[in-house]
Write an enzyme that holds these catalytic residues in place. Structure first.
Site, PDB file in Angstrom:
ATOM      1  N   ASP A 230       0.888  -1.170   0.000  1.00 53.70           N
ATOM      2  CA  ASP A 230       0.000   0.000   0.000  1.00 53.70           C
ATOM      3  C   ASP A 230       0.924   1.217   0.000  1.00 53.70           C
ATOM      4  O   ASP A 230       2.141   1.084   0.252  1.00 53.70           O
ATOM      5  CB  ASP A 230      -0.865  -0.050   1.282  1.00 53.70           C
ATOM      6  CG  ASP A 230      -1.905   1.062   1.362  1.00 53.70           C
ATOM      7  OD1 ASP A 230      -2.113   1.768   0.369  1.00 53.70           O
ATOM      8  OD2 ASP A 230      -2.509   1.206   2.452  1.00 53.70           O
ATOM      9  N   CYS A 271      -4.130  -2.158  -2.928  1.00 53.98           N
ATOM     10  CA  CYS A 271      -5.502  -1.658  -2.840  1.00 53.98           C
ATOM     11  C   CYS A 271      -5.731  -0.465  -3.759  1.00 53.98           C
ATOM     12  O   CYS A 271      -6.873  -0.186  -4.131  1.00 53.98           O
ATOM     13  CB  CYS A 271      -5.820  -1.282  -1.396  1.00 53.98           C
ATOM     14  SG  CYS A 271      -4.645  -0.115  -0.694  1.00 53.98           S
ATOM     15  N   ARG A 317     -13.939  -4.651  -6.142  1.00 52.23           N
ATOM     16  CA  ARG A 317     -14.543  -3.799  -5.101  1.00 52.23           C
ATOM     17  C   ARG A 317     -16.045  -3.697  -5.333  1.00 52.23           C
ATOM     18  O   ARG A 317     -16.841  -3.719  -4.405  1.00 52.23           O
ATOM     19  CB  ARG A 317     -13.942  -2.380  -5.121  1.00 52.23           C
ATOM     20  CG  ARG A 317     -12.447  -2.263  -4.857  1.00 52.23           C
ATOM     21  CD  ARG A 317     -12.045  -2.773  -3.494  1.00 52.23           C
ATOM     22  NE  ARG A 317     -12.834  -2.209  -2.407  1.00 52.23           N
ATOM     23  CZ  ARG A 317     -12.739  -0.951  -1.953  1.00 52.23           C
ATOM     24  NH1 ARG A 317     -11.865  -0.121  -2.457  1.00 52.23           N
ATOM     25  NH2 ARG A 317     -13.504  -0.525  -0.954  1.00 52.23           N
TER      26      ARG A 317
HETATM   27  N1  NVA Z   1      -3.853   3.043   3.534  1.00 50.90           N
HETATM   28  C1  NVA Z   1      -4.528   3.801   2.493  1.00 50.90           C
HETATM   29  C2  NVA Z   1      -5.571   2.977   1.851  1.00 50.90           C
HETATM   30  C3  NVA Z   1      -6.258   3.617   0.681  1.00 50.90           C
HETATM   31  C4  NVA Z   1      -7.310   2.759   0.076  1.00 50.90           C
HETATM   32  C5  NVA Z   1      -5.126   5.052   3.106  1.00 50.90           C
HETATM   33  O1  NVA Z   1      -5.714   4.966   4.194  1.00 50.90           O
HETATM   34  O2  NVA Z   1      -4.983   6.136   2.530  1.00 50.90           O
HETATM   35  N1   CP Z   2      -8.807   1.143  -2.473  1.00 47.19           N
HETATM   36  C1   CP Z   2      -9.627   2.168  -2.171  1.00 47.19           C
HETATM   37  O1   CP Z   2     -10.314   2.192  -1.146  1.00 47.19           O
HETATM   38  O2   CP Z   2      -9.627   3.147  -3.093  1.00 47.19           O
HETATM   39  P1   CP Z   2     -10.327   4.580  -2.959  1.00 47.19           P
HETATM   40  O3   CP Z   2      -9.566   5.336  -1.900  1.00 47.19           O
HETATM   41  O4   CP Z   2     -10.212   5.193  -4.323  1.00 47.19           O
HETATM   42  O5   CP Z   2     -11.752   4.363  -2.545  1.00 47.19           O
END
Ligand code: NVA
Ligand code: CP
Length: 330
Positions: A230, A271, A317
């Site tokens: 991530d 993700c 998703r």
């Molecule tokens: N760890 C990331 C996930 C985004 C889908 C965030 O919280 O920004």
């Molecule tokens: N992976 C995910 O939650 O993407 P978004 O932040 O674009 O919703």
């Protein structure tokens, strides 16, 4: 298994392996139906309120398209232009929305906020990401792993980098529940909190899952089925923390050498969004500032390779979020 109707979806800790398996099966069916043009609308007039205190592409679109496919209405609530938090408490918001909608999705900061919404709402509340958990993402990840490998049990998933935030926490819980082998590969200070590790070890003792923790990337990725990472600084983290974090996470970058060390069975997952190139304003600023022209947490080479499942994962998703909405509302 009892029906999931009326349940909140706040963290996978609240769900049994059978229930998680049921949601994945349902998502698989809904995906096949969508591809075949088979409608799957819910009976009655249903609607969902979508509260986003943080930005989103996938999660918001997945909820809106899923609502449309299920024949539901959806209302996007941007806290900067609504009363939430400024003039109206979470508890009052929950009770107001309960009188108008069939369900609430919430994306924001602390897990305690979504928990409070669920406590005061008398309709299902679905967690669309907090600092602590991102459970709908894990369902999409698991559907993708099942599609690629055929099963989840005993698959080895290695989580690289910032393992003490929403994605690391949620994947550890999900892997423990589904009897998988989960390896945290991160600097020690970024391991998940000991309390959550202990909870997951207790779950693992029942499901046959294995949890491992290492600071050594070459050792951690050996025989991995999935290398997962991530971004190194999540939404809400202060910009000042970048420098320290980037320096600590450099050894955990997913690049061709790391995929090679994992073995040819390994696939790459993320993700998203991802800083795999300099084609975004933030990615460019960071890549140039820290000297990473080929990507930060993952190189563009790995991201764009045949071993990368990221866009299949992103599509999933939709199908998994739809499965959660259908399960709690039907
Ligand atoms: N760890 C990331 C996930 C985004 C889908 C965030 O919280 O920004
Ligand atoms: N992976 C995910 O939650 O993407 P978004 O932040 O674009 O919703």
């Amino acid at each position: 298994m009892e029906s999931l109707r009326g349940r909140d979806f706040l963290t996978l800790l609240d769900f049994t392996p059978e229930e998680i398996g049921y949601l994945l099966d349902l998502a698989e069916t809904l995906k096949a139906e969508k591809k075949a043009g088979v409608p799957h609308k819910l009976a009655g007039d249903k609607s969902i309120a979508l509260i986003f205190e943080k930005t989103s592409t996938r999660t918001r679109c997945a909820f809106e398209v899923a609502a449309h496919d299920l024949g539901m209405g959806s209302t996007y609530l941007d806290p900067t232009v609504s009363q939430i938090g400024k003039k109206e408490s979470i508890a009052d918001t929950a009770r107001v929305l309960s009188g108008m909608f069939s369900a609430i999705e919430y994306r924001g900061y602390g897990q305690e906020i979504v928990n409070e919404l669920a406590e005061y709402a008398d309709i299902p509340v679905i967690n669309g990401l907090t600092n602590d958990y991102h459970p709908t993402q894990v369902l999409a990840d698991f559907l993708t792993i099942r599609e690629h490998f055929g099963s989840l049990k005993n698959r080895k998933l290695v989580y690289m980098g910032d393992a003490c935030y929403n994605m690391g926490n949620s994947l550890m819980v999900g892997c423990a529940k589904m009897g998988m082998r989960f390896t945290v590969c991160a600097p020690k200070q970024f391991y998940p909190k000991q309390e959550l590790i202990d909870t997951c070890l207790a779950i693992a003792a029942e499901t046959g899952a294995a949890l491992e923790f290492t600071e050594d990337p070459a050792e951690g990725v050996k025989n991995a089925d999935v290398i997962y990472t991530d971004i190194w600084v999540s939404m809400g983290e202060p910009v000042e923390s970048w420098e320290t974090r980037v320096k600590l996470f450099i050894p955990y970058q997913v690049n061709a050498a790391l995929m090679e060390a994992a073995g040819e069975q390994a696939v790459f997952m993320h993700c998203l969004p991802s800083f795999h190139d300099l084609k975004t304003t933030m990615g460019k600023a960071l890549g140039e500032r820290y000297g990473f022209p080929d990507g930060l947490e993952v190189t563009d080479e790995v991201f764009e390779s045949e071993r990368s499942l990221v866009f299949q994962e992103a599509e999933n998703r939709l199908h998994t979020i739809k499965a959660v909405m259908k399960a709690v509302l039907e």
